[in-house]
Write an enzyme that holds these catalytic residues in place. Structure first.
Site, PDB file in Angstrom:
ATOM      1  N   GLN A 160      -5.028  -3.240  -2.428  1.00  0.00           N
ATOM      2  CA  GLN A 160      -4.380  -2.341  -3.386  1.00  0.00           C
ATOM      3  C   GLN A 160      -4.283  -2.949  -4.777  1.00  0.00           C
ATOM      4  O   GLN A 160      -3.963  -2.249  -5.743  1.00  0.00           O
ATOM      5  CB  GLN A 160      -2.978  -1.973  -2.884  1.00  0.00           C
ATOM      6  CG  GLN A 160      -2.948  -1.165  -1.607  1.00  0.00           C
ATOM      7  CD  GLN A 160      -3.474   0.248  -1.789  1.00  0.00           C
ATOM      8  OE1 GLN A 160      -3.435   0.806  -2.875  1.00  0.00           O
ATOM      9  NE2 GLN A 160      -3.972   0.839  -0.717  1.00  0.00           N
TER      10      GLN A 160
ATOM     11  N   HIS B  63     -13.873   1.111  -1.410  1.00  0.00           N
ATOM     12  CA  HIS B  63     -13.455   2.452  -1.819  1.00  0.00           C
ATOM     13  C   HIS B  63     -12.146   2.475  -2.589  1.00  0.00           C
ATOM     14  O   HIS B  63     -11.852   3.444  -3.291  1.00  0.00           O
ATOM     15  CB  HIS B  63     -13.396   3.402  -0.605  1.00  0.00           C
ATOM     16  CG  HIS B  63     -12.224   3.218   0.290  1.00  0.00           C
ATOM     17  ND1 HIS B  63     -12.208   2.321   1.335  1.00  0.00           N
ATOM     18  CD2 HIS B  63     -11.019   3.838   0.322  1.00  0.00           C
ATOM     19  CE1 HIS B  63     -11.057   2.394   1.966  1.00  0.00           C
ATOM     20  NE2 HIS B  63     -10.311   3.302   1.373  1.00  0.00           N
TER      21      HIS B  63
ATOM     22  N   THR C 180     -27.356  -6.207  10.128  1.00  0.00           N
ATOM     23  CA  THR C 180     -28.061  -5.869   8.897  1.00  0.00           C
ATOM     24  C   THR C 180     -27.096  -5.254   7.890  1.00  0.00           C
ATOM     25  O   THR C 180     -26.359  -4.317   8.211  1.00  0.00           O
ATOM     26  CB  THR C 180     -29.213  -4.886   9.186  1.00  0.00           C
ATOM     27  OG1 THR C 180     -30.100  -5.484  10.135  1.00  0.00           O
ATOM     28  CG2 THR C 180     -29.962  -4.539   7.923  1.00  0.00           C
TER      29      THR C 180
ATOM     30  N   ASN D 121       0.793  -1.222   0.000  1.00  0.00           N
ATOM     31  CA  ASN D 121       0.000   0.000   0.000  1.00  0.00           C
ATOM     32  C   ASN D 121       0.823   1.268   0.000  1.00  0.00           C
ATOM     33  O   ASN D 121       0.288   2.351  -0.223  1.00  0.00           O
ATOM     34  CB  ASN D 121      -0.959   0.006   1.198  1.00  0.00           C
ATOM     35  CG  ASN D 121      -0.228  -0.142   2.518  1.00  0.00           C
ATOM     36  OD1 ASN D 121       0.506  -1.106   2.716  1.00  0.00           O
ATOM     37  ND2 ASN D 121      -0.424   0.797   3.428  1.00  0.00           N
TER      38      ASN D 121
ATOM     39  N   CYS E 187      -4.023   5.228   5.916  1.00  0.00           N
ATOM     40  CA  CYS E 187      -4.985   4.385   6.636  1.00  0.00           C
ATOM     41  C   CYS E 187      -4.716   4.312   8.134  1.00  0.00           C
ATOM     42  O   CYS E 187      -5.144   3.376   8.792  1.00  0.00           O
ATOM     43  CB  CYS E 187      -4.967   2.980   6.037  1.00  0.00           C
ATOM     44  SG  CYS E 187      -5.269   2.959   4.263  1.00  0.00           S
TER      45      CYS E 187
END
Length: 364
Positions: free
Chosen positions: A160, A182, A219, A132, A307
């Site tokens: 990645q 994302h 959920t 990454n 991150c």
């Protein structure tokens, strides 16, 4: 009907619930296709970090039979979500060294697994497919063969890699693969743990109502998962075209950087990298200072991985590669929406910052 209109609980049997469930299962098939596997092997999570914590556990089941993992081995350049070890205790974790090029040392891996005490449980090994920070592609297929020859389980962080190189969990030989929404242009807050089959599964991390076939209760976030599926479909369909274009722009950006600072260090450039990543050090410029300077020029980049809650510090990746990590490194990530104008702006910003660095050095 758009994703925003799928408001029913996907676990309910009424019409709205069935529509939501159908949309999620469609997304599951698309994510599975991105990884070269079947939909039944995909467990949706809130992101890659949760997926890592789900799979990194000593407790598994092969069908109904308990299976014990005794030790986690992970490469020295893994993402923090893997380096923390999930549900393994620190005394049952060992770091695998990497070479100066940032490639996992396969000889060291073989020696570690050869000395593993199987009486304590089977070994688990985690090696990321693409780093990454540097973008370096790791030899995961070769690592998988070593792991399986010693009876271990192999986990591949493909966060990645997804959307940048072709994925095939069976060809790679991974028992489990981690992906994130994302990172391929989908919504934040969605990820997946992908298994090679349905028989071997980790003990659930989140228990409750038994959603995701009992592997991850709660959920499902229908909107995020539908977006995840759409992004996976686009990433799989436009993989080669997008990455050729991004690779051309990366080469132009790196050439521009060298033109304005011949001493710039581009980490991992001697090895095979994904097209979108540049991880560099400009001698004399600390990473945090450089990040601020580029931001003021309208160029967003990160000091290493983005991150870790914005924390700045020495890069464990550079340290593992035997590099001087005191100055740190800056990571530029090119995306599907990056344009030639963006590259020109980044080169112009780099030129200004490199010039100021030279002036400061001369004044000193």
């Amino acid at each position: 009907m758009g994703a925003i209109d799928v408001f029913g609980n996907p676990n309910s049997v009424h019409g709205e619930g069935r529509a939501a469930r159908a949309a999620i299962e469609c997304a599951r098939r698309k994510v599975a296709a991105l990884a070269g596997t079947e939909a039944g092997n995909v467990i949706f999570t809130s992101g890659a970090t949760e997926a890592a914590n789900l799979v990194l556990t000593p407790e598994f089941r092969m069908g109904r039979t308990p299976l014990r993992l005794g030790h986690l081995y992970f490469s020295a350049v893994e993402h923090p979500a893997v380096r923390e070890g999930g549900r393994f205790s620190r005394e049952n974790m060992t770091e695998i060294p990497v070479t100066e090029a940032g490639i996992v040392d396969l000889d060291a891996l073989g020696l570690l697994l050869g000395a593993h005490d199987k009486a304590a449980g089977l070994p688990m090994v985690a090696v990321m497919l693409v780093n990454n920070e540097t973008g370096i592609i790791q030899p995961v297929e070769a690592a998988a063969k070593i792991v399986h020859a010693h009876g271990g389980l192999f986990v591949v962080d493909a966060v990645q890699a997804a959307g940048r190189i072709a994925l095939d969990i069976n060809r790679i030989g991974a028992d489990f693969m981690i992906v994130s929404s994302h990172k391929i242009g989908g919504p934040k807050g969605a990820g997946a743990l992908i298994a090679r089959g349905e028989a071997l599964m980790p003990r659930p991390l989140i228990q409750g109502g038994g959603q995701e076939r009992g592997h991850r209760s709660g959920t499902q976030n229908s909107l995020a998962l539908i977006g995840f599926g759409a992004a996976a479909e686009v990433a799989a369909g436009e993989l080669e075209m997008r990455n050729v274009a991004i690779g051309v722009m990366r080469e132009r950006l790196e050439a521009g950087m060298r033109r304005h600072a011949a001493d710039v260090i581009i980490h991992g450039e001697a090895g095979e990298r994904v097209a979108n990543t540049i991880f560099f050090t400009l001698p004399g410029l600390k990473a945090e200072t450089g990040q601020i300077a580029f931001d003021l020029e309208g160029v967003a980049l990160s000091a290493g991985s983005a991150c870790s809650s914005g924390r700045l510090g020495e890069s464990h990746v550079l340290t593992a590669m035997g590099r001087d990590a005191k100055l740190g490194g800056l990571r530029i990530s090119l995306g599907f929406s990056t344009t030639e104008e963006d590259i020109d702006r980044a080169i112009a910003a780099f030129a200004k910052i490199a010039c100021r660095r030279r002036s400061a050095g001369e004044a000193a």
